[in-house]
Motif scaffolding. Structure first.
Motif, PDB file in Angstrom:
ATOM      1  N   UNK A 279      11.254  40.104-104.407  1.00 57.77           N
ATOM      2  CA  UNK A 279      10.774  41.031-105.425  1.00 57.77           C
ATOM      3  C   UNK A 279       9.296  41.316-105.181  1.00 57.77           C
ATOM      4  N   UNK A 280       8.802  42.449-105.683  1.00 58.90           N
ATOM      5  CA  UNK A 280       7.360  42.717-105.544  1.00 58.90           C
ATOM      6  C   UNK A 280       6.531  41.751-106.390  1.00 58.90           C
ATOM      7  N   UNK A 281       5.316  41.499-105.959  1.00 60.15           N
ATOM      8  CA  UNK A 281       4.327  40.760-106.756  1.00 60.15           C
ATOM      9  C   UNK A 281       4.765  39.345-107.112  1.00 60.15           C
ATOM     10  N   UNK A 282       5.428  38.687-106.168  1.00 56.78           N
ATOM     11  CA  UNK A 282       5.796  37.289-106.405  1.00 56.78           C
ATOM     12  C   UNK A 282       4.729  36.382-105.803  1.00 56.78           C
ATOM     13  N   UNK A 283       4.774  35.117-106.181  1.00 56.97           N
ATOM     14  CA  UNK A 283       3.949  34.099-105.561  1.00 56.97           C
ATOM     15  C   UNK A 283       4.865  33.150-104.789  1.00 56.97           C
ATOM     16  N   UNK A 284       4.436  32.761-103.603  1.00 57.44           N
ATOM     17  CA  UNK A 284       5.229  31.845-102.788  1.00 57.44           C
ATOM     18  C   UNK A 284       5.320  30.479-103.454  1.00 57.44           C
ATOM     19  N   UNK A 285       6.439  29.816-103.247  1.00 58.64           N
ATOM     20  CA  UNK A 285       6.628  28.456-103.739  1.00 58.64           C
ATOM     21  C   UNK A 285       6.446  27.465-102.597  1.00 58.64           C
ATOM     22  N   UNK A 286       5.747  26.383-102.890  1.00 57.03           N
ATOM     23  CA  UNK A 286       5.560  25.319-101.916  1.00 57.03           C
ATOM     24  C   UNK A 286       6.166  24.019-102.401  1.00 57.03           C
ATOM     25  N   UNK A 287       6.365  23.113-101.481  1.00 57.35           N
ATOM     26  CA  UNK A 287       6.746  21.740-101.799  1.00 57.35           C
ATOM     27  C   UNK A 287       5.665  20.848-101.216  1.00 57.35           C
ATOM     28  N   UNK A 351       5.963  33.423 -94.524  1.00 61.36           N
ATOM     29  CA  UNK A 351       5.107  34.382 -95.211  1.00 61.36           C
ATOM     30  C   UNK A 351       4.144  33.733 -96.189  1.00 61.36           C
ATOM     31  N   UNK A 352       4.341  32.461 -96.446  1.00 60.06           N
ATOM     32  CA  UNK A 352       3.455  31.727 -97.364  1.00 60.06           C
ATOM     33  C   UNK A 352       2.125  31.371 -96.727  1.00 60.06           C
ATOM     34  N   UNK A 353       2.085  31.265 -95.396  1.00 58.30           N
ATOM     35  CA  UNK A 353       0.870  30.803 -94.718  1.00 58.30           C
ATOM     36  C   UNK A 353      -0.096  31.977 -94.568  1.00 58.30           C
ATOM     37  N   UNK A 354      -0.861  32.226 -95.612  1.00 63.26           N
ATOM     38  CA  UNK A 354      -1.779  33.354 -95.627  1.00 63.26           C
ATOM     39  C   UNK A 354      -3.062  32.944 -96.351  1.00 63.26           C
ATOM     40  N   UNK A 355      -4.162  33.650 -96.131  1.00 58.62           N
ATOM     41  CA  UNK A 355      -5.448  33.244 -96.714  1.00 58.62           C
ATOM     42  C   UNK A 355      -5.468  33.320 -98.238  1.00 58.62           C
ATOM     43  N   UNK A 356      -6.217  32.403 -98.826  1.00 57.83           N
ATOM     44  CA  UNK A 356      -6.525  32.419-100.253  1.00 57.83           C
ATOM     45  C   UNK A 356      -5.276  32.442-101.128  1.00 57.83           C
ATOM     46  N   UNK A 357      -4.229  31.772-100.669  1.00 53.30           N
ATOM     47  CA  UNK A 357      -2.966  31.775-101.400  1.00 53.30           C
ATOM     48  C   UNK A 357      -2.575  30.380-101.883  1.00 53.30           C
ATOM     49  N   UNK A 358      -3.530  29.461-101.926  1.00 51.30           N
ATOM     50  CA  UNK A 358      -3.248  28.067-102.276  1.00 51.30           C
ATOM     51  C   UNK A 358      -2.180  27.488-101.357  1.00 51.30           C
ATOM     52  N   UNK A 359      -2.129  28.005-100.154  1.00 49.39           N
ATOM     53  CA  UNK A 359      -1.213  27.523 -99.122  1.00 49.39           C
ATOM     54  C   UNK A 359      -2.006  27.414 -97.835  1.00 49.39           C
ATOM     55  N   UNK A 360      -1.592  26.543 -96.942  1.00 48.44           N
ATOM     56  CA  UNK A 360      -2.361  26.376 -95.704  1.00 48.44           C
ATOM     57  C   UNK A 360      -2.179  27.554 -94.760  1.00 48.44           C
ATOM     58  N   UNK A 361      -3.168  27.745 -93.918  1.00 53.40           N
ATOM     59  CA  UNK A 361      -3.102  28.742 -92.858  1.00 53.40           C
ATOM     60  C   UNK A 361      -3.380  28.096 -91.500  1.00 53.40           C
ATOM     61  N   UNK A 362      -4.234  27.074 -91.511  1.00 52.49           N
ATOM     62  CA  UNK A 362      -4.680  26.452 -90.265  1.00 52.49           C
ATOM     63  C   UNK A 362      -4.485  24.942 -90.329  1.00 52.49           C
ATOM     64  N   UNK A 363      -4.587  24.304 -89.168  1.00 50.69           N
ATOM     65  CA  UNK A 363      -4.408  22.853 -89.062  1.00 50.69           C
ATOM     66  C   UNK A 363      -5.740  22.191 -89.389  1.00 50.69           C
ATOM     67  N   UNK A 364      -5.968  21.985 -90.679  1.00 54.74           N
ATOM     68  CA  UNK A 364      -7.222  21.430 -91.186  1.00 54.74           C
ATOM     69  C   UNK A 364      -6.910  20.475 -92.333  1.00 54.74           C
ATOM     70  N   UNK A 365      -7.836  19.562 -92.575  1.00 58.34           N
ATOM     71  CA  UNK A 365      -7.711  18.718 -93.754  1.00 58.34           C
ATOM     72  C   UNK A 365      -8.958  18.875 -94.605  1.00 58.34           C
TER      73      UNK A 365
END
Length: 492
Positions: A279-287, A351-365
């Motif tokens: 759907x449009x305008x959703x937020x990705x879910x993480x575990x 599609x969750x791995x994107x900037x400023x999305x409270x999800x990771x994008x890079x291999x960092x801690x």
């Protein structure tokens, strides 16, 4: 004559007593049916439903199960050519849709709260000669945890699971015989809260009816649910569980996910653990998987440090984590790209791995940094010191997700790896990027020699062939969005 469970080497006097207790509970509770359930490669429960009187015998003799259930991709298509010569040469014991045996664990017995007079038992598959099916994902985790125990540790895991709940407005398309397809169409749904008001009490009130069903279902099953929360996205919620040992956490995740879907469906709701609903305008879910090690000799948290390491700064892992914790963290970083496909196994999840999305994008801690892949939580002397891995999607098979953590962390300990400094800019483009597609993630796994060796070549070949089937069908689909809608939203 010995029983099948005895030939498998798992049945003794204690297990016989447990089977007898199950029989007594079935009779005392007036049960009519018992479901014997097994977790497939995709984290979905499958199995058979027996009349209650047949359950004790099945616990001793097992149940036949067609072996192709272990060879299915996410659409339920068999990814191996089981009826062609050589089609299962890489799978000893499989062929021609032969039988496996499901053997239940009597200790797992419970009564299901959303359906009448029905019990439930967790199973694992065995070959008919009494040998274990090593490709079973629960056994994959059990082998990983045996390695960890040999090293002197136990893994403790806390679950933090985001998912979406929708109200079903029209189920006709999914159930209309004229529209039946493979996979099936999905129901038409509406939101249970409009979103974009994180933790708003008003939005929680809107979603309270389905969340009450989630609560009652989890508690009736004995799951250690801690909280239910309204997340940021429309119709998005989160469930948080108390930490347990790793195998129990994985079992709980499988049971919770499948039970919630069934209980909510009966009440007119559709729960999905798909990362990005269609759907449009959703937020990705993480575990988000919280993890720490318990020292088997002392019972203490092996990640805890009593005081900062010598010559460390707050950017150094050694200012908070013990040496064991530093090595574990470094191992997770070392194998982040290779483990990605176990933690985010669907084409949709990347599609969750994107900037400023409270999800990771890079291999960092980072230290308490929700933009980083790995978030170190706790201070010196804190018994709750832990590492949160934010790579996972809620549709992941929990046995494989957790096993990947064990193998990566153990390599970090074994090689005494050390992590780089913590990031304070997780979206600045530094650090190696996580895979951005299922195909890239499968390739990353293939080049991760440490993980391939730890999981074993047979399992890696098996897993990648099934996931490639999914990837190839996505690439051939006329409409990728419709593919994901039917493949994931309607089923996971």
């Amino acid at each position: 004559m010995t029983s099948f469970a005895q030939r498998c080497g798992v049945h003794d006097a204690a297990r016989e007593e447990a089977v007898a207790r199950v029989a007594q509970r079935i009779e005392a509770q007036g049960l009519e049916l018992v479901r014997f359930a097994w977790c497939d490669l995709h984290g979905v429960l499958r199995g058979k439903t027996l009349v209650a009187a047949a359950a004790p015998r099945a616990l001793r003799e097992g149940l036949g199960m067609v072996s192709t259930l272990m060879l299915k991709d996410t659409s339920d298509r068999t990814a191996f050519r089981v009826f062609e010569p050589g089609g299962t040469d890489s799978l000893p014991g499989f062929g021609f849709a032969n039988n496996l045996q499901l053997l239940g664990d009597p200790a797992s017995f419970r009564q299901l709260p959303w359906t009448a007079a029905t019990g439930w038992i967790q199973c694992q598959p065995w070959f008919t000669d009494g040998q274990p099916v090593e490709l079973d994902t629960r056994r994959v985790l059990q082998r990983a945890l045996a390695r960890l125990e040999k090293a002197g540790f136990e893994l403790k895991c806390g679950l933090e699971i985001e998912f979406h709940i929708y109200r079903i407005e029209d189920a006709q398309a999914q159930l209309d015989a004229e529209q039946a397809a493979w996979p099936a169409p999905v129901p038409r749904v509406s939101l249970v809260h409009p979103g974009y008001n994180l933790l708003a009490e008003g939005w929680y009130d809107l979603a309270e009816e389905p969340l009450r069903i989630v609560l009652r279902t989890a508690q009736a099953l004995g799951l250690p649910l801690l909280s239910l929360e309204v997340e940021l996205g429309p119709s998005q919620v989160e469930a948080v569980f108390e930490p347990t040992d790793a195998l129990t956490a994985a079992d709980n995740m499988v049971l919770f996910r499948n039970a919630v879907k069934m209980a909510l469906r009966r009440a007119g709701y559709h729960a999905t653990f798909m990362c990005r609903p269609p759907f449009p305008n959703i937020m990705s879910s993480g575990w988000h998987l919280h993890q720490s090690l318990v020292d088997l000799h002392t019972g203490a948290n092996a990640f805890r440090r009593d005081s900062p390491g010598t010559h460390t700064t707050p950017a150094d892992a050694g200012s908070t984590l013990s040496q064991v914790g530093e090595h574990w963290l470094a191992g997770l970083l070392q194998h982040a790209r290779g483990m990605a496909v176990f933690c985010t196994p669907t084409a949709n999840g990347f599609g969750r791995f994107r900037p400023n999305a409270l999800a990771p994008q890079s291999v960092l801690w980072g230290r308490d940094n929700r933009g980083a892949l790995l978030r170190v939580i706790g201070d010196c002397g804190d018994e709750a010191t832990r590492i949160e891995n934010r790579i996972g999607e809620p549709a992941a098979n929990p046995y494989l997700y957790i096993a990947s953590q064990v193998h990566a962390g153990l390599e970090g300990i074994g090689r005494r790896l050390l992590p780089p400094a913590a990031t304070d800019a997780p979206y600045a483009g530094t650090g190696e990027n996580l895979p951005t597609s299922l195909g890239e993630a499968l390739a990353a796994l293939r080049t991760d020699l440490g993980l391939c060796e730890a999981f074993g070549a047979a399992f890696i070949d098996y897993f990648t062939q099934i996931k490639r089937s999914e990837q190839q069908r996505l690439e051939a689909a006329d409409d990728s969005e419709e593919f994901m809608r039917r493949e994931y939203f309607g089923r996971l």
